[in-house]
Design an enzyme around this catalytic site. Structure first.
Site, PDB file in Angstrom:
ATOM      1  N   GLY A  77       0.847  -1.290  -0.046  1.00 26.52           N
ATOM      2  CA  GLY A  77       0.062  -0.008  -0.150  1.00 26.52           C
ATOM      3  C   GLY A  77       0.860   1.202   0.128  1.00 26.52           C
ATOM      4  CB  SER A 101       0.387   4.097  -4.791  1.00 30.40           C
ATOM      5  OG  SER A 101      -0.864   4.061  -3.976  1.00 30.40           O
ATOM      6  CG  ASP A 130      -7.040  -7.493  -4.513  1.00 28.55           C
ATOM      7  OD1 ASP A 130      -7.104  -7.182  -3.377  1.00 28.55           O
ATOM      8  OD2 ASP A 130      -8.329  -8.003  -5.024  1.00 28.55           O
ATOM      9  CG  ASN A 175       0.281   1.417   4.862  1.00 27.95           C
ATOM     10  OD1 ASN A 175      -0.502   1.715   5.911  1.00 27.95           O
ATOM     11  ND2 ASN A 175       0.389   2.213   3.651  1.00 27.95           N
ATOM     12  CB  SER A 190      -6.441   2.469  12.454  1.00 30.64           C
ATOM     13  OG  SER A 190      -7.228   3.576  12.712  1.00 30.64           O
ATOM     14  CE1 TYR A 248      -9.178   1.107   8.424  1.00 31.44           C
ATOM     15  CE2 TYR A 248      -9.404   2.627  10.415  1.00 31.44           C
ATOM     16  CZ  TYR A 248      -8.498   2.167   9.302  1.00 31.44           C
ATOM     17  OH  TYR A 248      -7.126   2.482   8.803  1.00 31.44           O
ATOM     18  CE  LYS A 305      -6.297  -0.851   9.112  1.00 35.60           C
ATOM     19  NZ  LYS A 305      -4.882  -1.370   8.540  1.00 35.60           N
TER      20      LYS A 305
END
Length: 265
Positions: free
Chosen positions: A14, A16, A63, A90, A142, A156, A160
């Site tokens: 992750g 980018s 993916d 990540n 997170s 979420y 996490k």
């Protein structure tokens, strides 16, 4: 401080943009060779172009919620660089629900993105780290793992939180092979995703509940991640580090500021 990362190989999932990009950048500044991945190839190509100015970068779009592409990526990295010393998981997304209840596809999306991706990443790293006699895995959780967020992030936070538990579980399973597994819990961070999805009013509200009264910059999350992955943290494992600026840790986060401004005698 000497981190002992020169010529090491670091993988950042992750990467980018946002926190992942900043982590890859910090690894490169420490002299690492870096492999990055993300879902969107166009964004990955752009990120790789910028990061390559700092050192050697390999990228591959995939993916992360599907196990075989993650394992294939690890194989590619190992064959290209000869080793994998650090691996950062990540990957995550809040995942909205259309109504009051999650449908199965909506539920699967959150579980796959936030949890399964971390499992596959840990397992992919382990395959190669156990052969070379050690390595470090850092999972990105997170603050929502500690402070549940209703509505937009209903599931979420629980997923996490599962990543935090997974970190300690994998640390217990991998320790005999010289592999450390750690976790970082970022608070609100100035990423493109945050800026595009959260209103300025909500961000200001969250800042008021944070002792440092501001959002983090991505590099402020990246530096602790790279430290934990380095030889400077060689006796730290099965540990989660919160990097939240002191979000929701006191009932009166404005006290120090009010006192400084003369509100308390």
């Amino acid at each position: 401080m000497e981190l002992g990362l020169l010529n090491k190989v670091a993988v950042v999932m992750g990467a980018s943009k946002g926190i992942g990009y900043a982590i890859a950048e910090e690894f490169l500044k420490e002299g690492c060779k870096v492999a990055i991945t993300a879902r969107r190839e166009s964004e990955l190509i752009q990120a790789s172009g910028e990061l390559s100015k700092l050192g050697e970068v390999y990228y591959k779009a995939l993916d992360a919620t599907r196990e075989n592409p993650v394992y294939d990526f690890a194989k590619d990295v190992s064959e290209r660089f000869g080793a994998i010393h650090c691996w950062v998981n990540n990957v995550g997304a809040t995942g909205k629900k259309a109504g009051e209840e999650y449908s199965q596809p909506e539920l699967d999306f959150v579980v796959d993105t936030c949890f399964k991706s971390a499992v596959y990443g840990c397992q992919a790293a382990f395959r190669y780290m156990k052969r070379q006699g050690g390595g470090t895995i850092v999972n990105i959780s997170s603050l929502a793992a500690r402070c549940p967020s209703a509505g937009r992030s209903t599931l979420y936070g629980p997923m996490k939180a599962a990543v935090v538990n997974l970190t300690n579980t994998m640390a217990g399973e991998y320790c005999a092979y010289g592999i450390r597994v750690l976790c970082v819990m970022p608070g609100f961070t100035q990423t493109p995703l945050v800026r595009s999805n959260i209103s300025q009013e909500e961000l200001e509200y969250n800042c008021k509940g944070t002792l440092l009264r501001r959002l983090a910059e991505p590099e402020e999350i990246a530096k602790p991640v790279v430290f934990l992955a380095s030889e400077a943290a060689s006796y730290i494992t099965a540990t989660t580090l919160e990097v939240s600026g002191g979000r929701s840790v006191t009932l009166n986060p404005s006290y120090s500021y009010d006192k400084k401004n003369g509100a308390y005698i």
